[in-house]
Each structure stands twice: as C-alpha cells, then as structure tokens.
Design a protein around this motif. Structure first.
Motif, PDB file in Angstrom:
ATOM      1  N   MET A   1       0.819  -1.182   0.000  1.00  0.00           N
ATOM      2  CA  MET A   1       0.000   0.000   0.000  1.00  0.00           C
ATOM      3  C   MET A   1       0.872   1.259   0.000  1.00  0.00           C
ATOM      4  O   MET A   1       0.578   2.214  -0.710  1.00  0.00           O
ATOM      5  CB  MET A   1      -0.933  -0.023   1.204  1.00  0.00           C
ATOM      6  CG  MET A   1      -1.871   1.126   1.275  1.00  0.00           C
ATOM      7  SD  MET A   1      -3.003   0.874   2.643  1.00  0.00           S
ATOM      8  CE  MET A   1      -4.248   2.013   2.222  1.00  0.00           C
ATOM      9  N   ILE A   2       1.942   1.224   0.804  1.00  0.00           N
ATOM     10  CA  ILE A   2       2.824   2.382   0.865  1.00  0.00           C
ATOM     11  C   ILE A   2       3.498   2.608  -0.483  1.00  0.00           C
ATOM     12  O   ILE A   2       3.628   3.749  -0.937  1.00  0.00           O
ATOM     13  CB  ILE A   2       3.859   2.225   1.994  1.00  0.00           C
ATOM     14  CG1 ILE A   2       3.163   2.272   3.345  1.00  0.00           C
ATOM     15  CG2 ILE A   2       4.925   3.306   1.919  1.00  0.00           C
ATOM     16  CD1 ILE A   2       4.058   2.029   4.525  1.00  0.00           C
ATOM     17  N   LEU A   3       3.919   1.524  -1.116  1.00  0.00           N
ATOM     18  CA  LEU A   3       4.543   1.669  -2.435  1.00  0.00           C
ATOM     19  C   LEU A   3       3.584   2.294  -3.439  1.00  0.00           C
ATOM     20  O   LEU A   3       3.972   3.157  -4.231  1.00  0.00           O
ATOM     21  CB  LEU A   3       5.034   0.314  -2.941  1.00  0.00           C
ATOM     22  CG  LEU A   3       6.244  -0.260  -2.217  1.00  0.00           C
ATOM     23  CD1 LEU A   3       6.555  -1.654  -2.728  1.00  0.00           C
ATOM     24  CD2 LEU A   3       7.437   0.655  -2.366  1.00  0.00           C
ATOM     25  N   TRP A   4       2.350   1.862  -3.435  1.00  0.00           N
ATOM     26  CA  TRP A   4       1.352   2.413  -4.352  1.00  0.00           C
ATOM     27  C   TRP A   4       1.148   3.913  -4.090  1.00  0.00           C
ATOM     28  O   TRP A   4       1.125   4.724  -5.012  1.00  0.00           O
ATOM     29  CB  TRP A   4       0.035   1.663  -4.225  1.00  0.00           C
ATOM     30  CG  TRP A   4      -1.054   2.258  -5.055  1.00  0.00           C
ATOM     31  CD1 TRP A   4      -1.999   3.147  -4.662  1.00  0.00           C
ATOM     32  CD2 TRP A   4      -1.281   2.047  -6.442  1.00  0.00           C
ATOM     33  NE1 TRP A   4      -2.802   3.486  -5.693  1.00  0.00           N
ATOM     34  CE2 TRP A   4      -2.392   2.821  -6.817  1.00  0.00           C
ATOM     35  CE3 TRP A   4      -0.664   1.258  -7.405  1.00  0.00           C
ATOM     36  CZ2 TRP A   4      -2.887   2.834  -8.106  1.00  0.00           C
ATOM     37  CZ3 TRP A   4      -1.166   1.274  -8.694  1.00  0.00           C
ATOM     38  CH2 TRP A   4      -2.266   2.055  -9.039  1.00  0.00           C
ATOM     39  N   LEU A   5       0.991   4.252  -2.823  1.00  0.00           N
ATOM     40  CA  LEU A   5       0.732   5.650  -2.482  1.00  0.00           C
ATOM     41  C   LEU A   5       1.916   6.556  -2.818  1.00  0.00           C
ATOM     42  O   LEU A   5       1.724   7.685  -3.266  1.00  0.00           O
ATOM     43  CB  LEU A   5       0.380   5.774  -0.997  1.00  0.00           C
ATOM     44  CG  LEU A   5      -0.947   5.143  -0.565  1.00  0.00           C
ATOM     45  CD1 LEU A   5      -1.069   5.177   0.953  1.00  0.00           C
ATOM     46  CD2 LEU A   5      -2.119   5.828  -1.215  1.00  0.00           C
ATOM     47  N   LEU A   9       0.882   7.283  -6.800  1.00  0.00           N
ATOM     48  CA  LEU A   9       0.124   8.504  -6.508  1.00  0.00           C
ATOM     49  C   LEU A   9       1.014   9.672  -6.114  1.00  0.00           C
ATOM     50  O   LEU A   9       0.519  10.777  -5.895  1.00  0.00           O
ATOM     51  CB  LEU A   9      -0.897   8.235  -5.405  1.00  0.00           C
ATOM     52  CG  LEU A   9      -1.960   7.180  -5.722  1.00  0.00           C
ATOM     53  CD1 LEU A   9      -2.897   7.008  -4.541  1.00  0.00           C
ATOM     54  CD2 LEU A   9      -2.727   7.539  -6.973  1.00  0.00           C
ATOM     55  N   GLU A  10       2.328   9.437  -5.990  1.00  0.00           N
ATOM     56  CA  GLU A  10       3.314  10.457  -5.649  1.00  0.00           C
ATOM     57  C   GLU A  10       2.959  11.217  -4.368  1.00  0.00           C
ATOM     58  O   GLU A  10       3.084  12.430  -4.275  1.00  0.00           O
ATOM     59  CB  GLU A  10       3.520  11.418  -6.821  1.00  0.00           C
ATOM     60  CG  GLU A  10       4.025  10.728  -8.065  1.00  0.00           C
ATOM     61  CD  GLU A  10       4.169  11.662  -9.249  1.00  0.00           C
ATOM     62  OE1 GLU A  10       3.824  12.850  -9.121  1.00  0.00           O
ATOM     63  OE2 GLU A  10       4.639  11.193 -10.293  1.00  0.00           O
ATOM     64  N   ALA A  16       1.735   8.719   3.506  1.00  0.00           N
ATOM     65  CA  ALA A  16       1.452   7.338   3.084  1.00  0.00           C
ATOM     66  C   ALA A  16       1.555   6.377   4.262  1.00  0.00           C
ATOM     67  O   ALA A  16       0.725   5.465   4.413  1.00  0.00           O
ATOM     68  CB  ALA A  16       2.410   6.921   1.973  1.00  0.00           C
ATOM     69  N   ARG A  17       2.550   6.568   5.127  1.00  0.00           N
ATOM     70  CA  ARG A  17       2.685   5.706   6.312  1.00  0.00           C
ATOM     71  C   ARG A  17       1.494   5.890   7.250  1.00  0.00           C
ATOM     72  O   ARG A  17       0.983   4.923   7.814  1.00  0.00           O
ATOM     73  CB  ARG A  17       3.982   6.013   7.040  1.00  0.00           C
ATOM     74  CG  ARG A  17       5.203   5.425   6.382  1.00  0.00           C
ATOM     75  CD  ARG A  17       6.407   5.478   7.302  1.00  0.00           C
ATOM     76  NE  ARG A  17       6.712   6.815   7.773  1.00  0.00           N
ATOM     77  CZ  ARG A  17       7.595   7.635   7.230  1.00  0.00           C
ATOM     78  NH1 ARG A  17       8.256   7.263   6.171  1.00  0.00           N
ATOM     79  NH2 ARG A  17       7.812   8.826   7.745  1.00  0.00           N
ATOM     80  N   ALA A  18       1.050   7.128   7.423  1.00  0.00           N
ATOM     81  CA  ALA A  18      -0.092   7.377   8.309  1.00  0.00           C
ATOM     82  C   ALA A  18      -1.363   6.735   7.768  1.00  0.00           C
ATOM     83  O   ALA A  18      -2.126   6.122   8.526  1.00  0.00           O
ATOM     84  CB  ALA A  18      -0.288   8.881   8.487  1.00  0.00           C
ATOM     85  N   ILE A  19      -1.593   6.849   6.479  1.00  0.00           N
ATOM     86  CA  ILE A  19      -2.778   6.227   5.862  1.00  0.00           C
ATOM     87  C   ILE A  19      -2.694   4.717   5.991  1.00  0.00           C
ATOM     88  O   ILE A  19      -3.684   4.044   6.324  1.00  0.00           O
ATOM     89  CB  ILE A  19      -2.912   6.661   4.396  1.00  0.00           C
ATOM     90  CG1 ILE A  19      -3.307   8.136   4.329  1.00  0.00           C
ATOM     91  CG2 ILE A  19      -3.926   5.788   3.652  1.00  0.00           C
ATOM     92  CD1 ILE A  19      -3.277   8.717   2.932  1.00  0.00           C
ATOM     93  N   ASN A  20      -1.521   4.154   5.754  1.00  0.00           N
ATOM     94  CA  ASN A  20      -1.325   2.710   5.875  1.00  0.00           C
ATOM     95  C   ASN A  20      -1.605   2.240   7.302  1.00  0.00           C
ATOM     96  O   ASN A  20      -2.283   1.237   7.517  1.00  0.00           O
ATOM     97  CB  ASN A  20       0.105   2.360   5.460  1.00  0.00           C
ATOM     98  CG  ASN A  20       0.361   0.887   5.449  1.00  0.00           C
ATOM     99  OD1 ASN A  20      -0.325   0.138   4.777  1.00  0.00           O
ATOM    100  ND2 ASN A  20       1.373   0.456   6.180  1.00  0.00           N
TER     101      ASN A  20
END
Length: 96
Positions: A1-5, A9-10, A16-20
């Motif tokens: 998920m972090i890689l995708w974000l 999605l740049e 990204a870590r917080a969303i994950n």
C-alpha cells in the motif's frame, strides 16, 4: 500500500505511512471484533499481547532517537530477513 501511495500517486512518505497505519489498525480491530464474536479469539490471550506490543512500540520509538539511522535500517532489514527465512522454512512440529 505504501509503495502504491508513494510511487504511483506520488504522495509524501509520511502521509502514506499514516494512511497505511490507519487502514491496518481499522482492519485489525474490526476483524478481531468479529472473530471474538464468533468465539475464535479469547480476550485473556489477546490483552497481554496488545499490552506487550504497545510497550515494545513505545520503547523502540524512544530507542530509535538514540541510535544511528543507518544502524536502525540494517537492524530492521536483518529482522525482516530473519522473519522471512523463518516463515519460509518453518515446519510444524509433531505432537509427542
């Protein structure tokens, strides 16, 4: 998920870590609740693991400020490698 974000999605790595983290905490909480309702999970077993996990997370968060970033990355990489190899070669023990 972090890689995708971050890559697709740049998005900023911190965001990204917080969303994950929010996603997985929510998912783990809801799954645990439903497994508990089904009688699969026992609260007496889970509570000590949750407390130990919170204490370890706090302790290593404080410790991470004192050690070198490169050393922390190497230690974490070693932990991931060890865990991956253990999972790859793990065999169930026969009951005695």
């Amino acid at each position: 998920m972090i890689l995708w974000l971050t890559l697709v999605l740049e998005m900023d790595a911190g965001t990204a870590r917080a969303i994950n983290l929010m996603f997985f905490i929510t998912a783990a909480g809801s799954v645990s609740f439903f497994r508990w309702r089904q009688g699969i999970l026992q609260i007496r077993v889970i509570i000590p693991a949750v407390i130990a996990g919170c204490i370890a997370a706090a302790a290593f968060s404080v410790l991470s400020h004192w050690i070198d970033q490169t050393l922390a990355k190497r230690l974490f990489g070693g932990l991931l490698l060890f865990t991956g190899l253990r999972e790859l070669f793990y065999r169930l023990r026969k009951a005695r």
